[in-house]
Scaffold this motif. Structure first.
Motif, mmCIF file in Angstrom:
data_model
loop_
_atom_site.group_PDB
_atom_site.id
_atom_site.type_symbol
_atom_site.label_atom_id
_atom_site.label_comp_id
_atom_site.label_asym_id
_atom_site.label_seq_id
_atom_site.Cartn_x
_atom_site.Cartn_y
_atom_site.Cartn_z
ATOM 1 N N PRO A 163 44.297 44.706 130.170
ATOM 2 C CA PRO A 163 43.596 44.273 131.388
ATOM 3 C C PRO A 163 42.639 45.320 131.942
ATOM 4 C CG PRO A 163 45.920 44.718 131.835
ATOM 5 C CD PRO A 163 45.757 44.722 130.360
ATOM 6 N N GLU A 164 42.988 46.604 131.841
ATOM 7 C CA GLU A 164 42.093 47.634 132.379
ATOM 8 C C GLU A 164 40.753 47.632 131.647
ATOM 9 O OE1 GLU A 164 43.835 51.482 132.499
ATOM 10 O OE2 GLU A 164 45.541 50.862 133.748
ATOM 11 N N GLU A 165 40.804 47.470 130.326
ATOM 12 C CA GLU A 165 39.571 47.451 129.544
ATOM 13 C C GLU A 165 38.740 46.206 129.859
ATOM 14 O OE1 GLU A 165 42.474 48.406 128.518
ATOM 15 O OE2 GLU A 165 42.182 50.384 127.592
ATOM 16 N N ASN B 65 33.324 44.674 135.218
ATOM 17 C CA ASN B 65 32.694 45.416 136.318
ATOM 18 C C ASN B 65 31.417 46.113 135.878
ATOM 19 O OD1 ASN B 65 34.679 44.662 138.152
ATOM 20 N ND2 ASN B 65 35.990 46.414 137.639
ATOM 21 N N ASN C 84 41.742 37.922 133.546
ATOM 22 C CA ASN C 84 41.024 39.201 133.554
ATOM 23 C C ASN C 84 39.571 39.028 133.091
ATOM 24 O OD1 ASN C 84 42.986 41.602 134.198
ATOM 25 N ND2 ASN C 84 44.158 40.208 132.884
ATOM 26 N N GLU D 230 49.897 43.323 124.149
ATOM 27 C CA GLU D 230 49.131 43.922 125.232
ATOM 28 C C GLU D 230 47.767 43.248 125.353
ATOM 29 O OE1 GLU D 230 48.101 45.392 128.262
ATOM 30 O OE2 GLU D 230 49.825 46.612 127.615
ATOM 31 N N LYS E 179 35.382 50.275 126.346
ATOM 32 C CA LYS E 179 34.662 51.079 127.336
ATOM 33 C C LYS E 179 33.427 51.760 126.753
ATOM 34 C CE LYS E 179 38.574 51.858 130.437
ATOM 35 N NZ LYS E 179 39.427 52.846 131.148
ATOM 36 N N GLN F 12 38.816 44.467 132.668
ATOM 37 C CA GLN F 12 38.273 44.641 134.023
ATOM 38 C C GLN F 12 37.085 45.598 134.011
ATOM 39 O OE1 GLN F 12 39.271 43.276 136.996
ATOM 40 N NE2 GLN F 12 41.042 42.134 136.287
ATOM 41 N N TYR F 13 37.194 46.642 133.224
ATOM 42 C CA TYR F 13 36.106 47.620 133.134
ATOM 43 C C TYR F 13 34.844 46.964 132.576
ATOM 44 C CZ TYR F 13 33.642 51.974 132.033
ATOM 45 O OH TYR F 13 32.712 52.993 131.981
#
Length: 502
Positions: A303-305, A311, A378, A300, A271, A307-308
């Protein structure tokens, strides 16, 4: 009279049943299935039609296209190239063909190192002369004995060709604030010299007949615990270097088409890096994408990272540029080791206590298959393994940082072992080609039964399914109005190819 009235009805029923059966048969999805499994299959063509009553359901939506695939492959390192030169010509050719021919894994995206790295035989730089600001003594002589011949042999074996990007582990010590191979930062007065270094590298490799597709700015800018070659950047320092030095220099020297990937380390830190790289139109200008590694965790995907990062810059590349089974001496001719939860990594012993949960014992095949599928689901568009070839010790490596590779060799006995990791990589690289579009899908299965799919430029669709659990599974695969019921054994990876409808 009764028989006369019933007879036509009987004929009608039979006719309807026959038409219905014919219609049902016409709706069977035609597929070819290739499997690698703990039971012994190695990218083997299998017939796995299921007759089970209870099925997991996978439905494909090829009209919903996601990211475009850049490619899959591995890294040319001095260690791998040196080992190939110690083998017989027959075994050397076997390995090169296995990685780069259409009959083999058909690798399409590769990496190499600029200057030395841990998987070099010694520490060296292409700019050995101190305060050579214009790099008049720049030379790639160190690469000409092993590394360049390996790349050229791969080029000759590859009918489709492949992209190659280069990564520096460190600048020459004389350019750094600590004057060391390990750690330290690039001194600002050498920013332009270091940018020139990249440009000269392109020219030098071009003179050898090798076109460099692009670069990562720095391998692991957070460092590696001060163990082997490294050089540190903060996010803003790297952005400044690319925006004001590297990007403009490559452009001025006629290399503006070369891809520049920022970051190049673990996903947990994504991020802050993409926030810096893509803060404005000006900071984003020369960055073509983001490079990531997997060493933050053995299971792990983050996925959030991912996706960030997507985006933040949806039109930029997002490529996994390094992953390997680290801190292990690879098992020799023992396939089940690669399917069993026996491996550990650096974090198992050395990670701080509060984050050790991210590093349990794991099975190497599981780690590769789960990560590649998770990445593709992802927004990641390329996935590059680390060393292509290592020896039975997991080297050579000047720091003795032993790792595994998909192909292990014993140069003294001139023997070659294709581990299950080779076949795992080929499930993706061979069947999902550059330019393919990852497509949307729905699955009723749990997280231990992973699936991804992509539509190739020729119209064929590759579906990769991984069953991590020891129990077999039955599932249906549906594309539009056509369905096929399939079976997969426990601990197995399948690539299901649906022919082109063009």
């Amino acid at each position: 009279m009764k028989l006369f009235k019933t007879y036509p009805l009987f004929i009608l029923v039979i006719t309807v049943m026959a038409c219905t059966k014919e219609k049902e048969q016409s709706k069977t999805l035609q597929v070819d299935v290739y499997e690698t499994s703990a039971s012994g299959n190695k990218l083997t063509a299998v017939q796995t039609i299921s007759e089970a009553d209870t099925l997991e359901k996978i439905t494909l939506f090829p009209e919903k296209e996601l990211q475009t695939i850049t490619g899959f492959g591995g890294a040319f390192t001095e260690s791998s190239a040196y080992l190939l030169n110690r083998l017989s010509k027959k075994n050397r050719d076997t390995i090169i063909q296995a990685y780069f021919s259409k009959e083999g894994a058909n690798y399409s995206l590769t990496r190499t190192h600029m200057n030395s790295c841990d998987f070099s035989l010694s520490q060296y730089s292409y700019a050995p002369v101190e305060d050579d600001m214009e790099l008049e003594h720049f030379t790639i002589q160190e690469d000409k004995e092993d590394l360049i011949p390996m790349i050229k042999d791969a080029m000759a074996a590859s009918e489709d060709g492949f992209k190659i990007f280069a990564s520096p582990w460190t600048a020459s010590p004389w350019m750094k604030d600590n004057n060391e191979w390990v750690g330290g930062k690039l001194l600002p007065k050498y920013y332009d010299t270091w940018a020139l270094f990249f440009s000269k590298y392109v020219d030098a490799y071009k003179a050898e007949g090798i076109d460099i597709w692009g670069f990562t700015v720095e391998n692991e800018p957070h460092g590696n615990g001060n163990n082997w070659e490294s050089m540190h950047y903060t996010p803003d320092e790297m952005t400044n270097f690319v925006q004001n030095h590297l990007g403009p220099k490559l452009e001025t020297d006629g290399h503006g088409d070369k891809i520049i990937l920022g970051y190049d380390q673990n996903r947990a830190g994504l991020k802050e890096w993409v926030d810096s790289m893509y803060a404005t139109e000006e900071t984003s200008k020369y960055f073509d994408g983001t490079a990531i590694h997997w060493y933050e965790s053995t299971y792990e995907v983050f996925p959030e990272e991912l996706q960030y990062a997507h985006n933040k810059a949806p039109n930029k590349l997002l490529i996994e540029t390094e992953g390997c089974i680290d801190s292990e001496v690879p098992a020799w001719k023992d396939d089940m080791w690669y399917w069993s939860k026996k491996s550990t990594d650096w974090g198992y012993d050395w990670r701080e206590e509060e984050k050790k949960y991210l590093h349990p014992k794991y099975a190497p095949v599981n780690r590769y298959a789960r990560d590649i599928i998770g990445c593709l689901n992802n927004w990641v568009d390329g996935w590059v393994d680390w060393n292509m070839v290592l020896d039975t010790q997991g080297g050579p490596n000047w720091f003795k940082n032993w790792c595994a590779a998909p192909v292990i060799v014993d140069p003294e006995k001139d023997e070659v072992y294709f581990t299950p990791l080779y076949y795992t990589m080929a499930h993706f690289s061979k069947y999902i080609r550059p330019g393919a579009k990852v497509i949307a899908l729905e699955s009723t299965a749990d997280k231990k039964f992973m699936v991804t799919a992509a539509k190739n430029p020729d119209g064929s669709i590759a579906v990769v399914v991984f069953n991590e659990e020891p129990q077999a599974r039955d599932f249906s695969l549906t594309l539009k109005e056509e369905t096929v019921n399939l079976h997969i054994e426990g601990q197995a990876l399948q690539t299901i190819m649906i022919p082109s409808r063009k």
